[in-house]
Design a protein around this motif. Structure first.
Motif, short mmCIF file in Angstrom:
data_model
loop_
_atom_site.label_atom_id
_atom_site.label_comp_id
_atom_site.label_asym_id
_atom_site.label_seq_id
_atom_site.Cartn_x
_atom_site.Cartn_y
_atom_site.Cartn_z
N GLN A 121 31.61 -23.36 -4.28
CA GLN A 121 32.36 -22.81 -3.16
C GLN A 121 32.30 -21.30 -3.13
OE1 GLN A 121 36.20 -24.53 -3.83
NE2 GLN A 121 35.68 -26.51 -2.92
N LYS A 122 32.26 -20.69 -4.32
CA LYS A 122 32.15 -19.23 -4.39
C LYS A 122 30.71 -18.77 -4.18
CE LYS A 122 36.09 -18.12 -7.37
NZ LYS A 122 36.50 -17.48 -8.65
N ARG A 123 29.80 -19.57 -4.67
CA ARG A 123 28.39 -19.16 -4.62
C ARG A 123 27.87 -19.11 -3.19
NH1 ARG A 123 23.75 -19.58 -7.88
NH2 ARG A 123 22.11 -18.50 -6.72
N PHE A 124 28.29 -20.04 -2.34
CA PHE A 124 27.81 -20.09 -0.96
C PHE A 124 28.87 -19.48 -0.05
CE2 PHE A 124 25.31 -23.30 -3.07
CZ PHE A 124 24.06 -23.19 -2.49
N SER A 152 30.90 -21.98 4.12
CA SER A 152 31.66 -23.12 3.59
C SER A 152 30.98 -24.44 3.89
CB SER A 152 33.08 -23.11 4.16
OG SER A 152 33.05 -23.18 5.58
N ASN A 153 30.27 -24.52 5.01
CA ASN A 153 29.56 -25.77 5.34
C ASN A 153 28.42 -26.02 4.34
OD1 ASN A 153 31.18 -26.24 7.60
ND2 ASN A 153 29.87 -24.98 8.91
N GLN A 154 27.71 -24.96 3.98
CA GLN A 154 26.65 -25.12 2.99
C GLN A 154 27.23 -25.52 1.63
OE1 GLN A 154 24.35 -21.52 2.88
NE2 GLN A 154 23.51 -21.78 4.95
N ALA A 155 28.33 -24.89 1.26
CA ALA A 155 28.97 -25.25 -0.02
C ALA A 155 29.39 -26.71 -0.03
CB ALA A 155 30.16 -24.34 -0.27
N ALA A 156 29.95 -27.19 1.08
CA ALA A 156 30.38 -28.58 1.16
C ALA A 156 29.19 -29.53 1.06
CB ALA A 156 31.13 -28.81 2.46
N ARG A 157 28.07 -29.15 1.67
CA ARG A 157 26.88 -30.00 1.59
C ARG A 157 26.33 -30.07 0.17
NH1 ARG A 157 21.89 -30.02 4.92
NH2 ARG A 157 21.86 -31.96 3.75
N VAL A 158 26.33 -28.94 -0.54
CA VAL A 158 25.82 -28.93 -1.91
C VAL A 158 26.72 -29.76 -2.82
CG1 VAL A 158 25.30 -27.47 -3.90
CG2 VAL A 158 24.67 -26.71 -1.61
N ILE A 159 28.03 -29.62 -2.67
CA ILE A 159 28.96 -30.41 -3.49
C ILE A 159 28.78 -31.89 -3.22
CG2 ILE A 159 31.40 -30.89 -3.89
CD1 ILE A 159 31.97 -27.94 -3.36
N GLY A 166 17.09 -24.18 7.44
CA GLY A 166 18.36 -24.28 8.12
C GLY A 166 19.39 -25.04 7.32
N THR A 167 20.65 -24.91 7.74
CA THR A 167 21.77 -25.50 7.00
C THR A 167 21.69 -27.02 6.97
OG1 THR A 167 23.15 -23.62 7.63
CG2 THR A 167 24.28 -25.58 6.84
N HIS A 168 21.14 -27.64 8.00
CA HIS A 168 21.12 -29.10 8.07
C HIS A 168 19.86 -29.71 7.47
CE1 HIS A 168 24.68 -28.96 10.59
NE2 HIS A 168 24.08 -28.04 11.35
N ALA A 169 19.08 -28.91 6.76
CA ALA A 169 17.87 -29.43 6.14
C ALA A 169 18.20 -30.43 5.05
CB ALA A 169 17.05 -28.27 5.56
#
Length: 811
Positions: free
Chosen positions: A526-529, A532-539, A573-576
Motif C-alpha cells: 500500500q505504501k509502495r504504490f 491505491s488501485n494498483q496496490a489493491a491489484r498487487v495485494i 497500464g493499470t489493468h494489465a
C-alpha cells in the motif's frame, strides 16, 4: 475595589519604608492604620499565611537578621532590593471609613534623605506592562507576581520586592554589554529546547548555596527581568525566565559570565562542551538524513522518503528460530530449532536505558536470513535517532556498514579516524569525547557477513582505546570482544552463519529479524504504490497464490514482486494482466541473491562456476526433497562437495542455525531459506541435467541404458516421468517442485535462465506438449488433491495453454 486594594498595598509599602524615619514615620504609619477597615486587614492576614516564607522567626523579621552569618550577609547585599518591615501588634480599629486621598508611593533613596512620589493605579499597571519582555518561550508559567505585600495572622509581614519604575532602575554596564553581544549567525542546532536543557543541566550541578548566590547575581544585575522573590523561584522557573527575557545566545552568555565570576570555570567549560557536541550532533544528523532518509525502490529509480515506504519488521528476542516453514501443501515441523516462545520487539527497544539497567551486555547481534530486512531495520533505527523518536540517551550514533569499511583494509588508523573519515562533521570531536561517560556513543555495524577477512579471535592483539591506531582486523575483533570503547553501545547485523565464528566467551545478546507478518506485507504494498488501485491489484495477486503470499514474508521478495508489477503497469497500464507464473518471481529472487547481493561478500564468479554450484546444490535439494528432508547436518553437507561459504554467507540461498535434538547435544544444521526455494533449485537441477547433459533424472536406470542405444530422451518424456513420480507421492512433497519444472518451459523463464544452458534450447512445442500431458493425467487421475496441483501446473504454463479448462482453483 481592586484599585482601592492596590492603593492600600502601596500605602502599606510606604509605611514600611517609614520605619527608618523614626518617630515621625511611626505616627504617620498609625494614622493610616486608623483609617483602614478591619476586614481589609484580615484579608491581608489570610493572604500572608499562605505565602509566609519558611525558616524566618519573629525576631529575625523584626531585626533583619536570619540565623547564620552567611544569611545575614545575603540580606545585607539585598538591602537595596527588599524591605523587611517591623513586627507590629494587631489592632482592632473598627469599621471606620478609609481615606485614600493622601496615599503616597515611597521609594528608597541612596542617601538618608527620603523622597516621595505619587503613583496611581494606572501608573502601576503601565509599569507592569513595560516590565514584560518581548521574548517568550514555549513553556507556560504558572506563577504570577504582585507588587503588594501581606501580613499573616500574627501580623508578621512577608518580605516582598519593591516595585520600581523602569526609568528608576540603573542598568549596569555589564548588562548592556551582554545584550549588545548578540550573534548574528546563529547555528541551527541552537534551539530553545537545547538551550533550556543545557543551562538547566549546568546550573543543576551547583550546590544549593552556589545556586542561591547565582540567583542573587541575577536579581542584582537584571532587576527588570527577575522581579519575583528568589526563594520562590526554582531552577526550572529561573531558566524559563532567563529565556523569556533574553535571546538564546545572551542566555548562554549571561550564564557563563556569572559562573566565571563565581569561579566555576569547569562549569563554563562544561556548557561549552555541551554546545560543541550539540553542533556536531546536528551536522551528523543532517548527513545521516541525506544518506538514509530516502530509498530508491521504485522501478523507475525514483527516490522516496523512507517513512513513505517503510513497514514495521517482525523482530524477536530469541535466535535460532530457523527458516519460515509455512507451506502451501505440506505441514513441516519446526526442524528442532528454538522452541522458546519469542518476545516481539522493535528497533526502539534495542539497547534502551531499561535494557542497559537489567543487562550487563552492551553488544547486540541482530541476525536474519538473506532478504529478511536487517539493513531496513538499521535504517529505521538511524532515522528514529535523528528525529529523536527513540534512543534519546544516545549522544552520537554512527552507522558503519562493512561494505564501506573495506576501503580501510591495509591502513593504520583508529576507530576515531574511521568515524571522522566517514562522517567529516565529527572533526570537532575531541579524544575525551570518546571517553566521557555523559557522551554516549552507539555504533551500528551492518553486514558482518560482508567482511570476508578471517576473524581471528585467538591471536589478535588487545585494543581498548578508540584513538589508538591499528588495522581494521584488530578493530573488528576487539569490537566483537566488547573491549574497544567499553562505554559504547554496539549493534552488529549479520546472517546467522557468521555468528558461529564468534567465540562462546564473547559477551553479547542476540535478536533475530523474521521479515514481515501478513498485515505488514499488505501495508508495504500500500505504501509502495502511490496508486491505491494498483496496490489493491498487487495485494489481490499475492493473495491469489498461497506460495507467493508465504514467500512475501521476505522484504526482498516483496520488493522483487513490486518492481515487476510496477514495470507491467508502466508498460501496459493499470489493468494489465500480472504474471501467472510463480517461477518467474523465484527466478528473479535467484539472480538477486546469486549476483546482486553476492558481489558485496565475495569476488565475482564466472558463469561456469555458478552453473556448477547450482547443479551440486540442486542435486542435494532433490535428494532431500524425495526423502521429505528439509535440513541437513553440516558434516553431511560437506560430503556432497558443496561449498558452504558459497551457499550460506555469499549467496544466502541457505541458512545455518543450531538445533537441539537432545537435551545436552547441540548440532549445527543447514537448510534452504524456505522449503519452496529448495523445491525451485531441485526443479532447476532437473532441467539443467536434461538440457546440458541429456539425462532424465526420473527415468529408471534400466530404461536409460536401453534407450540410450537408439536415441536420447525427449522433453515430453522428462515431463511425463516427472508427473508420474509426483502422482506417486500421496503427501504432495513434489507438488510445488512440479509447478516450477513446468514453469521453466515458458519462454520468458528460459530467457532468464539462458546463461546456465550450455547450448540454446530448441523446444518449439514444449509448452503445448506439457499442457496436453497435464490434461490427460487430470482425466486419468481420480485424486482431487493431485488434480488440483495439476491445474496449478497449467496455470504456470500461462493462460494461452489452458485450452478447454474452464476454471482453475486458486493455487
Amino acid at each position: 475595589m481592586a484599585t482601592v486594594a492596590k492603593q492600600a498595598s502601596l500605602k502599606q509599602e510606604e509605611t514600611c519604608g517609614m520605619t527608618r524615619l523614626g518617630v515621625g514615620g511611626l505616627f504617620f504609619f498609625l494614622s493610616v492604620l486608623l483609617t483602614d477597615p478591619l476586614h481589609d486587614i484580615m484579608s491581608d492576614v489570610d493572604e500572608a499565611m499562605a505565602t509566609q516564607s519558611e525558616g524566618s522567626s519573629i525576631g529575625e523579621a523584626a531585626s533583619g537578621r536570619q540565623g547564620s552569618g552567611v544569611e545575614e550577609e545575603v540580606e545585607d547585599e539585598d538591602e537595596d532590593l527588599f524591605y523587611i518591615p517591623p513586627r507590629r501588634p494587631s489592632l482592632d480599629l473598627g469599621p471606620s471609613p478609609m481615606d485614600t486621598t493622601h496615599w503616597f508611593y515611597v521609594d528608597q533613596a541612596l542617601s538618608p534623605a527620603q523622597s516621595y512620589s505619587t503613583m496611581t493605579s494606572e501608573d502601576s499597571d503601565k509599569m507592569e506592562e513595560d516590565d514584560t519582555s518581548s521574548t517568550s518561550v514555549r513553556r507556560q508559567r504558572a506563577d504570577s507576581y504582585s507588587s503588594c505585600y501581606s501580613v499573616d495572622s500574627d501580623d508578621c509581614e512577608k518580605k516582598i520586592r519593591k516595585v520600581r519604575s523602569k526609568e528608576d532602575v540603573p542598568e549596569s554596564s555589564d548588562t548592556n554589554k551582554l545584550i549588545e553581544n548578540t550573534s548574528e549567525n546563529r547555528h541551527p542546532s541552537l534551539t530553545i529546547s537545547f538551550t533550556f536543557k543545557a543551562i538547566s543541566k549546568t546550573l543543576g550541578k551547583l550546590s544549593e548555596f552556589d545556586l542561591r548566590a547565582f540567583k542573587r547575581i541575577l536579581w542584582k544585575y537584571y532587576p527588570q527581568s527577575f522581579n519575583t522573590p528568589p526563594q520562590n523561584t526554582d531552577l526550572v522557573d529561573l531558566v524559563d525566565r532567563l529565556l523569556e527575557c533574553y535571546s538564546l545566545e545572551n542566555s548562554f552568555q549571561i550564564t557563563k559570565t556569572h559562573l566565571a565570576e563565581m569561579g566555576k570555570n569547569k562549569l563554563v567549560e562544561y556548557i561549552d562542551t555541551l554546545c560543541l557536541r550539540n553542533e556536531v550532533r546536528y551536522e551528523l544528523a543532517e548527513s545521516l538524513k541525506q544518506k538514509y532518509g530516502e530509498v530508491c525502490e521504485d522501478f523507475g529509480g525514483e527516490k522516496r522518503p523512507f517513512d513513505d515506504v517503510h513497514t514495521t519488521l517482525k523482530i524477536v528476542s530469541t535466535c535460532d528460530n530457523g527458516p519460515n516453514i509455512e507451506h502451501e501443501v505440506m505441514k513441516i515441523g519446526k526442524l528442532d530449532s528454538n522452541q522458546e516462545a519469542p518476545k516481539e520487539i522493535s528497533t526502539a527497544d534495542i539497547l534502551t536505558p531499561n535494557y542497559l539497567e537489567t543487562s550487563s551486555s552492551r553488544f547486540i547481534l541482530l541476525t536474519g536470513v538473506a532478504g529478511s530486512g536487517k539493513s531496513m531495520a538499521v535504517r529505521r533505527l538511524v532515522l528514529d535517532w535523528i528525529e529523536e523518536r527513540a534512543h534519546k540517551h544516545v549522544t552520537f550514533l554512527f552507522p558503519l556498514p562493512f561494505r564501506e569499511l573495506k576501503q580501510f583494509e591495509g591502513e593504520k588508523l583508529s576507530l576515531a579516524d574511521i568515524v571522522k573519515k566517514l562522517y567529516p562533521a565529527t572533526e570537532k570531536l575531541r579524544d575525551e569525547d570518546y571517553r566521557c561517560d555523559e557522551c554516549q556513543m552507539m555504533f551500528v555495524f551492518d553486514g558482518l557477513d560482508e567482511y570476508h577477512w578471517k576473524i581471528d579471535f585467538e591471536n589478535t592483539e588487545l585494543l581498548s582505546d578508540p584513538t589508538d591506531t591499528s588495522n581494521l582486523k584488530v578493530i573488528v575483533v576487539n569490537l566483537m570482544r566488547a573491549r574497544l570503547l567499553y562505554r559504547g553501545l554496539f549493534l552488529v547485523t549479520t546472517r546467522p552463519y557468521v555468528r558461529a565464528c564468534v567465540p562462546w566467551d564473547a559477551h553479547y545478546d542476540e535478536i533475530e529479524v523474521l521479515g514481515f507478518r501478513d498485515t505488514q506485507r499488505d501495508e508495504y504494498f500500500q505504501k509502495r504504490f502511490k496508486d491505491s488501485n494498483q496496490a489493491a491489484r498487487v495485494i489481490e495477486y499475492i493473495n491469489s497464490t498461497k506460495t507467493l503470499r508465504v514467500m512475501c514474508h521476505l522484504p526482498l521478495f516483496c520488493s522483487i514482486v513490486a518492481n515487476e508489477c510496477q514495470r507491467i503497469f508502466k508498460e501496459k497500464g493499470t489493468h494489465a494482466e500480472l504474471p501467472n507464473s510463480i517461477t518467474y518471481m523465484y527466478t528473479k529472487l535467484l539472480f538477486a541473491l546469486l549476483r546482486q547481493h553476492r558481489k558485496w561478500r565475495a569476488p565475482e564468479n564466472s558463469v561456469d562456476k555458478e552453473r556448477d554450484f547450482l547443479m551440486k546444490l540442486g542435486k542435494l535439494a532433490l535428494s532431500m526433497l524425495e526423502q521429505g528432508q528439509y535440513k541437513i547436518a553440516q558434516t553431511e553437507w560437506k560430503e556432497n562437495d558443496i561449498n558452504d561459504q558459497e551457499a550460506v554467507p555469499y549467496t544466502g540461498l541457505c541458512t545455518q542455525y543450531v538445533t537441539k535434538p537432545y537435551v545436552l547435544f547441540h548440532e549445527n544444521v543447514l537448510s534452504f531459506i524456505h522449503p519452496t526455494m529448495q523445491e525451485y533449485l531441485a526443479a532447476l537441477y532437473a532441467l539443467l541435467t536434461f538440457a546440458n547433459l541429456g539425462k532424465n533424472v526420473f527415468e529408471e536406470k534400466l530404461k536409460n541404458k536401453v534407450k540410450g542405444m537408439f536415441r536420447g530422451p525427449t522433453p515430453s518424456e522428462m515431463y511425463k516421468n516427472a508427473v508420474d513420480r509426483c502422482l506417486q507421492c500421496e503427501d504432495g512433497r513434489l507438488d510445488i517442485f512440479l509447478r516450477f519444472l513446468f514453469g521453466m518451459t515458458l519462454k520468458t523463464n528460459q530467457e532468464l535462465l539462458q546463461p546456465f544452458f550450455t547450448s540454446p534450447l530448441k523446444w518449439p512445442t514444449a509448452t503445448e506438449d506439457a499442457a496436453a500431458l497435464i490434461r490427460k493425467r487430470m482425466k486419468d487421475s481420480q485424486n482431487p488433491e493431485r488434480n488440483r496441483n495439476l491445474q496449478c501446473c497449467l496455470k504456470e504454463l500461462g493462460s494461452r495453454s489452458l485450452g478447454s479448462v474452464s476454471s482453475l482453483t486458486d493455487c
